[in-house]
Enzyme design. Structure first.
Site, PDB file in Angstrom:
ATOM      1  N   ASP A  57      -2.250 -10.604  -2.736  1.00 20.09           N
ATOM      2  CA  ASP A  57      -2.986 -10.436  -1.491  1.00 20.09           C
ATOM      3  C   ASP A  57      -4.313  -9.909  -1.673  1.00 20.09           C
ATOM      4  OD1 ASP A  57      -1.838  -9.019   1.535  1.00 20.09           O
ATOM      5  OD2 ASP A  57      -3.743  -7.908   0.530  1.00 20.09           O
ATOM      6  N   HIS A  93      -6.137  -7.703  -0.631  1.00 23.95           N
ATOM      7  CA  HIS A  93      -6.216  -6.015  -1.005  1.00 23.95           C
ATOM      8  C   HIS A  93      -5.424  -5.685  -2.205  1.00 23.95           C
ATOM      9  CE1 HIS A  93      -6.729  -6.718   3.464  1.00 23.95           C
ATOM     10  NE2 HIS A  93      -7.659  -5.762   3.305  1.00 23.95           N
ATOM     11  N   HIS A 125       0.858  -1.029   0.059  1.00 20.81           N
ATOM     12  CA  HIS A 125      -0.080  -0.117  -0.036  1.00 20.81           C
ATOM     13  C   HIS A 125       0.619   1.084   0.220  1.00 20.81           C
ATOM     14  CE1 HIS A 125      -3.732  -2.151   0.546  1.00 20.81           C
ATOM     15  NE2 HIS A 125      -3.293  -2.898   1.566  1.00 20.81           N
ATOM     16  N   ASP A 146      -4.126 -13.032   3.232  1.00 16.36           N
ATOM     17  CA  ASP A 146      -5.434 -12.447   3.646  1.00 16.36           C
ATOM     18  C   ASP A 146      -6.744 -12.912   3.084  1.00 16.36           C
ATOM     19  OD1 ASP A 146      -4.373 -10.694   1.987  1.00 16.36           O
ATOM     20  OD2 ASP A 146      -4.485  -9.129   3.595  1.00 16.36           O
TER      21      ASP A 146
HETATM   22  C1  6XA Z   1      -7.485  -1.207   6.876  1.00 19.73           C
HETATM   23  C2  6XA Z   1      -7.244  -2.329   6.181  1.00 19.73           C
HETATM   24  C3  6XA Z   1      -5.875  -2.545   5.925  1.00 19.73           C
HETATM   25  C4  6XA Z   1      -5.274  -3.748   4.996  1.00 19.73           C
HETATM   26  C5  6XA Z   1      -3.964  -4.054   5.232  1.00 19.73           C
HETATM   27  C6  6XA Z   1      -3.569  -5.294   4.430  1.00 19.73           C
HETATM   28  N1  6XA Z   1      -7.310  -0.980   8.207  1.00 19.73           N
HETATM   29  N2  6XA Z   1      -3.322  -4.960   2.951  1.00 19.73           N
HETATM   30  O1  6XA Z   1      -3.600  -6.257   4.582  1.00 19.73           O
HETATM   31  O2  6XA Z   1      -2.920  -5.925   2.201  1.00 19.73           O
HETATM   32 ZN    ZN Z   2      -3.904  -7.278   2.431  1.00 19.40          ZN
END
Ligand code: 6XA
Ligand code: ZN
Length: 341
Positions: free
Chosen positions: A195, A197, A159, A284
């Site tokens: 991932d 996200h 991110h 995840d």
């Molecule tokens: C918001 C979610 C953060 C996602 C983090 C993550 N608190 N990104 O696993 O791949």
């Molecule tokens: Zn993630």
């Protein structure tokens, strides 16, 4: 497969993130890496070595100089105000507001971030620079001829963009590794982000380039974090047009939908014919993940690893998300075992 690891990750241990309207314990915690390390040992994946120190050169090749300087100084500026709690931002310069770096630390935190879930602690700088060294050490091993390597670091990185943090990420380890490969002789790199996200940071770093292909399978940003990037119509810009492939999937997607998307992504990677593939390895996508809505099972990760390895290309796996602490080690290691069988 060689694993690169350092205990320095423990130095980043946030107390809380804003979630469901409350300050809650951080999902992104040291126990995650402990579990992965233990599983790597149990599986006898291969040697585990410390990272080499590459200095800040590879970090600055990807991130903005002022942002890197901010990360280095942030905790000191925050602590100088007499605070001992985690440093968290509270306001963002949205549409119509000025994009100017404030002088005061609270303003700087907001200027260089995009969410309130990513605390900076006393040891964050050391942890994240070690994380970057872990990724670059893995890249260096591929350049030396290894078929694969595993960068076992936390916090994650995908991110983090050129000049902002968020989503538990500060330095974009996968992007830093990819750029290091480019700067040391490779012509083309593919980054495959599995991932749950969308890797908004990685996408944005390489969006206008044709030498680094970004392919991501993730939950549709219409419903899922990071919400503001990751749609299918984001295909790259300028020279990078056609070198960004987003494969968003609906909540509750299981193995059928996920592996169909993987085949689409792998077809694009094959067509691109990269010298190296960097895998942003988040697990995840697991059915039991506490913050996610996909339905992969532990055995699916073996299949994931073997399908990625069927590319027949050198692979650098870089750890990203995965918050089902009891299963994160098994799930990550299953990908790596699947890739080596
Ligand atoms: C918001 C979610 C953060 C996602 C983090 C993550 N608190 N990104 O696993 O791949
Ligand atoms: Zn993630």
């Amino acid at each position: 497969m060689l694993t690169i690891y350092s205990d320095d990750h423990r130095l980043h241990h946030g107390k809380g993130e804003l979630n469901d309207g409350e300050l809650q314990p951080c999902y992104e915690c040291p126990e995650r890496a402990d579990q992965v390390l233990e599983a790597v040992r149990r599986a006898k994946l291969g040697d585990i070595v410390l990272p080499d120190d590459f200095g800040l050169g590879p970090v600055r090749a990807v991130h903005d100089v002022r942002y890197v300087d901010f990360l280095q100084r942030a905790w000191g500026l925050w602590a100088a105000e007499g605070r001992s709690s985690d440093a968290l931002p509270l306001a963002w310069p949205v549409r119509g507001m000025r994009q100017l770096e404030p002088d005061y630390i609270d303003g700087k935190l907001s200027y260089f971030s995009f969410d309130a879930g990513t605390p900076i602690t006393a040891g964050t700088w050391t942890a994240v620079t070690t994380g970057a060294n872990i990724a670059v050490t893995g890249a260096a091993r591929l350049l030396a001829g290894d078929a694969s390597a595993f960068a076992l670091s936390r916090p994650p990185g995908h991110h983090a963009a050129r000049d902002y943090f968020g989503g538990y990420c500060f330095l974009n380890n996968a992007a830093i590794a990819a750029q290091y490969l480019r700067d040391n002789g490779a012509s083309r790199i593919a980054i495959l982000d599995v991932d749950y996200h969308h890797g908004n940071g990685t996408q944005s770093i390489f969006y206008d380039r044709s030498d680094v292909l970004f392919v991501s399978i993730h939950a549709d940003p219409k419903n899922e974090y990071p919400f503001f990037l990751g749609h299918a119509d984001e295909r790259g810009a300028g020279d990078g047009d056609g070198y960004n492939l987003n494969l968003p999937l609906p909540w509750q997607s299981g193995a059928d939908k996920w592996f169909a998307a993987l085949e689409t992504g792998l077809t694009r990677v094959r067509e691109f014919a990269p010298d190296y593939v960097v895998v942003s390895l988040g697990v995840d996508t697991y059915v039991g993940d506490p913050i996610s809505q996909f339905r992969l099972e532990s055995d699916d990760y073996l299949e994931m690893g073997s399908r990625i390895a069927a590319l027949g290309m050198p692979l650098l796996f870089v750890l990203e998300g995965g918050y089902a602490v009891a299963e994160v080690g098994t799930n990550v290691t299953n990908v790596l075992l699947g890739a080596t069988r």
